[in-house]
Scaffold this motif. Structure first.
Motif, PDB file in Angstrom:
ATOM      1  N   VAL A   8     -12.939 121.167 -66.645  1.00 34.52           N
ATOM      2  CA  VAL A   8     -12.131 122.019 -65.767  1.00 34.52           C
ATOM      3  C   VAL A   8     -11.627 121.171 -64.604  1.00 34.52           C
ATOM      4  O   VAL A   8     -12.352 120.329 -64.068  1.00 34.52           O
ATOM      5  N   ALA A   9     -10.368 121.395 -64.221  1.00 34.85           N
ATOM      6  CA  ALA A   9      -9.782 120.650 -63.105  1.00 34.85           C
ATOM      7  C   ALA A   9      -8.949 121.591 -62.232  1.00 34.85           C
ATOM      8  O   ALA A   9      -8.547 122.676 -62.667  1.00 34.85           O
TER       9      ALA A   9
ATOM     10  N   SER B  23      -4.323 114.978 -50.411  1.00 24.17           N
ATOM     11  CA  SER B  23      -4.307 115.902 -51.550  1.00 24.17           C
ATOM     12  C   SER B  23      -4.995 115.239 -52.737  1.00 24.17           C
ATOM     13  O   SER B  23      -4.952 114.012 -52.902  1.00 24.17           O
ATOM     14  N   GLY B  24      -5.625 116.045 -53.590  1.00 26.37           N
ATOM     15  CA  GLY B  24      -6.331 115.462 -54.718  1.00 26.37           C
ATOM     16  C   GLY B  24      -6.629 116.483 -55.804  1.00 26.37           C
ATOM     17  O   GLY B  24      -6.134 117.622 -55.770  1.00 26.37           O
ATOM     18  N   THR B  25      -7.438 116.061 -56.755  1.00 25.33           N
ATOM     19  CA  THR B  25      -7.810 116.906 -57.886  1.00 25.33           C
ATOM     20  C   THR B  25      -9.325 116.881 -58.049  1.00 25.33           C
ATOM     21  O   THR B  25      -9.940 115.808 -58.051  1.00 25.33           O
TER      22      THR B  25
ATOM     23  N   ALA C  39     -20.205 123.001 -59.669  1.00 19.44           N
ATOM     24  CA  ALA C  39     -19.968 122.791 -58.238  1.00 19.44           C
ATOM     25  C   ALA C  39     -19.418 121.401 -57.980  1.00 19.44           C
ATOM     26  O   ALA C  39     -19.907 120.416 -58.541  1.00 19.44           O
ATOM     27  N   ARG C  40     -18.392 121.339 -57.148  1.00 16.80           N
ATOM     28  CA  ARG C  40     -17.850 120.083 -56.629  1.00 16.80           C
ATOM     29  C   ARG C  40     -17.564 120.284 -55.140  1.00 16.80           C
ATOM     30  O   ARG C  40     -17.676 121.402 -54.635  1.00 16.80           O
ATOM     31  N   ALA C  41     -17.200 119.244 -54.459  1.00 15.31           N
ATOM     32  CA  ALA C  41     -16.972 119.355 -53.008  1.00 15.31           C
ATOM     33  C   ALA C  41     -15.766 118.532 -52.584  1.00 15.31           C
ATOM     34  O   ALA C  41     -15.427 117.520 -53.197  1.00 15.31           O
ATOM     35  N   ILE C  42     -15.124 119.016 -51.529  1.00 16.05           N
ATOM     36  CA  ILE C  42     -14.031 118.297 -50.872  1.00 16.05           C
ATOM     37  C   ILE C  42     -14.578 117.783 -49.544  1.00 16.05           C
ATOM     38  O   ILE C  42     -15.105 118.551 -48.741  1.00 16.05           O
TER      39      ILE C  42
END
Length: 289
Positions: free
Chosen positions: A46-47, A67-69, A78-81
């Motif tokens: 998933v992106a 900006s990013g993906t 779970a991911r984080a910015i």
């Protein structure tokens, strides 16, 4: 069986969301982490894209975020910015960063695709005060300035209303800067100009009293009043009889003797007079009180 590309394990739809709609931290925190979650695990990769889409903070000055993906490997939820925060040591007030998710792959946007992060300013507002409590200005000496100074540099414009009072009359005895006093961001002082008017009148010294009122983006310091004393530069006028002597018919009464000033005065003038000689007898041939 057919499964939708956005269906996760257990045939549940995969939503991508921020963990919370908003968060905040002190400016001294060098890095802020914003969590992004999937509603359910997926067997697919998933992106989703993210970007700064608003807020009052300035990218590159207050924070750094490109900006990013985000990519969730199969089974990840779970991911984080990560946002780099800059402590600028300036009072600028709280600022916000708005981050938005978009273009999900193998998922759909959930109910929280936008997150607002608030940078809490940890710097106190400066205090504004006059540099000195008073000064004297010559009536014919040209303009003088009352300097307002900040205790430290501010990252926002400081706006200071002020009032003007005193015994001098504006437009007659002096002209002054119109308010408010504005000290620009990055600067530490501003000037209020008082320009005395040389009115060519002998008068008392007069005062111009400038008082600072509640400022915007600052607090009031201890010295909030400045008094300018306009020192009169005109000598007192001389007083004399209009004529060295005069005469009149005995049957005409009263007789007036004119007394005049050498020039107009700004103060009330008084002078004593008395009979000091002559051949006429006071009380018989004339009466002079």
């Amino acid at each position: 069986d057919y499964a939708s590309p956005v269906t996760g394990i257990g045939f549940r739809q995969v939503d991508v969301n921020f963990a919370s709609p908003k968060s905040s931290r002190d400016e001294s925190v060098s890095q802020a982490r914003i969590d992004v979650l999937l509603s359910t695990p997926s067997a697919r990769r998933v992106a989703g894209d993210y970007a700064v889409t608003g807020g009052s903070a300035e990218n590159g000055a207050d924070f750094t975020l490109k900006s990013g993906t985000l990519v969730f490997e199969p089974g990840e939820m779970a991911r984080a910015i990560d946002i780099g925060i800059r402590d600028d040591k300036l009072y600028r007030g709280d600022r916000t960063i708005e981050i938005t998710l978009s273009k999900p792959v193998h998922a759909v946007l959930g109910k929280q695709p936008v997150h607002t992060y608030t940078i809490i300013d940890n710097d106190p507002p400066p205090a504004v005060a006059f540099v000195s409590p008073a000064q004297e200005a010559k009536e014919n000496g040209g303009p003088v300035t009352a300097a307002g100074r900040l205790s430290n540099v501010a990252g926002k414009d400081v706006i200071v209303p002020f009032t003007v009072s005193g015994t001098a009359k504006e437009g007659i005895d002096y002209n002054s800067t119109r308010g408010p006093l504005v000290i620009k961001a990055g600067e530490t002082s501003g000037m209020i100009t008082i320009n005395p008017v040389d009115d060519k009148l002998y008068e008392d010294n007069e005062t111009v009293v400038v008082a600072l009122e509640t400022p915007v983006n600052a607090t009031i310091g201890e010295r909030k009043v400045h008094t300018v004393t306009i020192a009169d530069n005109d000598p007192p006028p001389s007083v004399s009889f209009a004529l060295r002597g005069s005469q009149g018919d005995e049957g005409k009464s009263p007789a007036k003797i004119d007394v005049s000033l050498s020039e107009a005065s700004g103060k009330r003038s008084t002078v004593e007079y008395a009979v000091t000689g002559g051949s006429a007898v006071n009380g018989k041939e004339y009466i002079l009180n």
